[in-house]
Enzyme design. Sequence first.
Site, mmCIF file in Angstrom:
data_model
loop_
_atom_site.group_PDB
_atom_site.id
_atom_site.type_symbol
_atom_site.label_atom_id
_atom_site.label_comp_id
_atom_site.label_asym_id
_atom_site.label_seq_id
_atom_site.Cartn_x
_atom_site.Cartn_y
_atom_site.Cartn_z
ATOM 1 N N ASP A 263 -4.292 6.851 -2.391
ATOM 2 C CA ASP A 263 -5.162 6.435 -1.330
ATOM 3 C C ASP A 263 -4.431 6.389 0.171
ATOM 4 O OD1 ASP A 263 -3.834 4.117 -2.197
ATOM 5 O OD2 ASP A 263 -5.289 3.023 -1.177
ATOM 6 N N ARG B 163 15.689 -3.860 -6.763
ATOM 7 C CA ARG B 163 16.089 -5.059 -6.711
ATOM 8 C C ARG B 163 15.472 -5.925 -7.860
ATOM 9 N NH1 ARG B 163 16.770 -9.035 -2.644
ATOM 10 N NH2 ARG B 163 16.543 -11.152 -3.432
ATOM 11 N N GLU C 3 -4.714 1.418 -3.548
ATOM 12 C CA GLU C 3 -3.590 0.559 -3.653
ATOM 13 C C GLU C 3 -3.745 -0.473 -2.495
ATOM 14 O OE1 GLU C 3 -0.334 -1.726 -2.839
ATOM 15 O OE2 GLU C 3 -0.884 0.096 -1.537
ATOM 16 N N GLU C 4 -4.321 0.096 -1.284
ATOM 17 C CA GLU C 4 -4.339 -0.616 -0.100
ATOM 18 C C GLU C 4 -5.521 -1.649 0.102
ATOM 19 O OE1 GLU C 4 -2.190 -0.069 1.988
ATOM 20 O OE2 GLU C 4 -1.143 1.803 1.871
ATOM 21 N N HIS D 34 2.266 2.543 7.698
ATOM 22 C CA HIS D 34 1.032 1.839 8.397
ATOM 23 C C HIS D 34 1.342 2.183 9.853
ATOM 24 C CE1 HIS D 34 -0.483 -0.530 4.947
ATOM 25 N NE2 HIS D 34 0.330 0.476 4.240
HETATM 26 NI NI NI Z 1 2.222 1.939 0.179
#
Ligand code: NI
Length: 395
Positions: A81, A180, A139-140, A366
């Site tokens: 997305d 990580r 996802e957002e 973003h």
């Molecule tokens: Ni992302």
Amino acid sequence: MIDKIKALARTVAADAVANRRHLHANPELSFLEFNTAKFVAKQLTDIGLTPQEGVANTGVVALIEGRNPQSRVVALRADMDALPIREANDVPYKSRVEGVMHACGHDAHTASLIGTAHILYQLRHDFEGSVKLVFQPGEEKIPGGASLMIKEGVLQNPVPVAMLGQHVATNIPVSKIGFREGMYMASTDELYLVVKGKGGHGAMPDTLIDPILIASHIIVGLQQVISRNRKPANPSVLSFGKVIANGVTNVVPNEVYIEGTFRCMDEEWREEGWRRITKMAQGIAEAMGGSCEVEIRKGYPFLKNHPELTRRSRAAATAYVGAQNVVDLDLWLAGEDFAFYSQIVDSCFYRLGTRNEARGITSGVHTPTFDIDEAALETGPGLMAWLALEELRHK
Ligand code: NI
């Protein structure tokens, strides 16, 4: 095998760039990825796979079967997305959809995973087990496409033993890889507060229950939850991004509206945080004669990278790109819906560097000027194919 994969990665890189540019120019918002899903399914079909479309509406899933396909299954995920941002880049592949932009690199994730599919399909006689490709929507946006895909059984039939996700990183030089172990990204909950008082003339404060002063005390007071109630070793933030008190110089309004975000990396603390935020906001408002409605919308859980899987993936990545190109990631209190998978299946979410200072590719995710160095689209598909095969080999 590494050399074979690297050679294949070189052959799919141009397609990966072309696919990424097509997706970048034609972005679709969360849960509306209809054309993107069709495009992905077409690409997978052309490779020789039989994709399943319509999973959680716009998700696409496909299975690449090697020898003895039931023996072990590894899942690979890409999100599809875009964001409600107006692109400010002047590039040939600039978004053709006004106000919608792939500003988080999900176009690159999707193109990269198609490239990975291409590589793995060509190697299907050379490995044991299967690789499940997961192209997910939304996802957002809460509730997150991952949670819906899981509800529709993406982690069943067959069940993956491990899941890998890749995300571009604008702070890591192109084609370096970041890992990580353990806690990596935060749970994200949205806060909506309405502070109610009694408005009136600003010259007569004694006749008012001033919701602006109450709201101010609440905003300051709630930082106590982070600075005093939270264990210092337990990462957590509370930030407010919207405060509306729509009076004028001499008119105090009846209500103040506040929006914020609460993030952490511990489910127990998360629930305690909700309780404390609610109690303190209501307590402060009541003590000052007003009231406060608190609504907490539950977002994604925190993202944990399975330690052994992440260590194995890191070692495999080191073999693929060299130790000088593998970096450690800091804790990051952004949210990511890959976290839903990480709560269920051993998962590793790693970063693919896309920064190129010399070429001015430095804008963060973003932002309207976000872009990537597409050289990462050779490393991305090859590395993911290699990590998947290494994980299939692991017993
Ligand atoms: Ni992302």
